[in-house]
Design a protein around this motif. Structure first.
Motif, PDB file in Angstrom:
ATOM      1  N   ALA A   1      -7.410  -4.460  -5.973  1.00 36.66           N
ATOM      2  CA  ALA A   1      -6.884  -5.821  -6.052  1.00 36.66           C
ATOM      3  C   ALA A   1      -7.752  -6.735  -5.182  1.00 36.66           C
ATOM      4  O   ALA A   1      -8.198  -6.351  -4.101  1.00 36.66           O
ATOM      5  N   ALA A   2      -7.976  -7.943  -5.638  1.00 33.00           N
ATOM      6  CA  ALA A   2      -8.849  -8.883  -4.927  1.00 33.00           C
ATOM      7  C   ALA A   2      -8.352  -9.148  -3.506  1.00 33.00           C
ATOM      8  O   ALA A   2      -9.143  -9.255  -2.576  1.00 33.00           O
TER       9      ALA A   2
ATOM     10  N   SER B   1       2.893 -11.089  -1.993  1.00 34.01           N
ATOM     11  CA  SER B   1       1.810 -10.626  -1.138  1.00 34.01           C
ATOM     12  C   SER B   1       1.336  -9.252  -1.593  1.00 34.01           C
ATOM     13  O   SER B   1       2.041  -8.255  -1.426  1.00 34.01           O
ATOM     14  N   THR B   2       0.137  -9.215  -2.153  1.00 39.14           N
ATOM     15  CA  THR B   2      -0.443  -7.939  -2.570  1.00 39.14           C
ATOM     16  C   THR B   2      -0.646  -6.995  -1.386  1.00 39.14           C
ATOM     17  O   THR B   2      -0.274  -5.819  -1.476  1.00 39.14           O
TER      18      THR B   2
END
Length: 168
Positions: free
Chosen positions: A127-128, A45-46
């Motif tokens: 980050a996307a 999980s970013t």
């Protein structure tokens, strides 16, 4: 402790308590949850990783002033331990005025600008899938500088009083 000095002390102590009782447990819990889900569920999980970094940064910035205030910060004692108490006080007072207070003011100024620009531009993570509202964590930098500045002023007032040279 005088009125404004006592208020500054309480503000810095409150920030230290927030670091200890909000950000540090948040850091521990998000780290444990992130590691457990990556290890056992193969879920990365970013946003969770970024939240962990944000908790760490907030913990440091909110705790740095309190750490200095209670004299538990890291020191290089090679020279300091050889000084007499009066010279320790004089050295600390001089370094507060020459280094720490100007540094805190500089970080407060530029950190505030950085957080404001981030807010105006609605900056988010690169980050996307990362977190949005990057200005919130960027605002921790000038907040930490303010807490450090307040702690330095409290300590400076304390060195003046202990030295006996407080103006009447």
């Amino acid at each position: 402790m005088s009125g404004s000095n006592g208020l500054a002390h309480r503000v810095v102590a409150l920030a230290g308590n927030i670091a200890a009782f909000v950000f540090l447990p948040g850091l521990a819990l998000t780290s444990i949850f992130d590691i457990a889900t990556r290890r056992f569920l193969q879920l990365g999980s970013t946003p969770l990783q970024e939240l962990t970094w944000h908790f760490f940064f907030a913990c440091v910035m909110f705790g740095i002033g309190f750490t200095y205030l209670i004299d538990k910060h890291v020191r290089v004692d090679v020279i300091r331990q050889r000084l007499t108490p009066i010279w320790r006080e004089r050295t600390e007072r001089t370094l507060l005025i020459v280094l720490l207070i100007p540094l805190a003011l500089t970080i407060l100024w530029f950190g505030s600008r950085m957080a404001w620009i981030s807010f105006v531009q609605d900056e988010g993570s690169r980050a996307a899938l990362g977190l949005s509202s990057r200005w919130i964590i960027k605002a921790a930098l000038p907040a930490g500088a303010l807490f450090l500045l307040l702690a330095a002023c409290v300590r400076l007032a304390g060195t003046v009083r202990r030295d006996g040279s407080e103006p009447k």
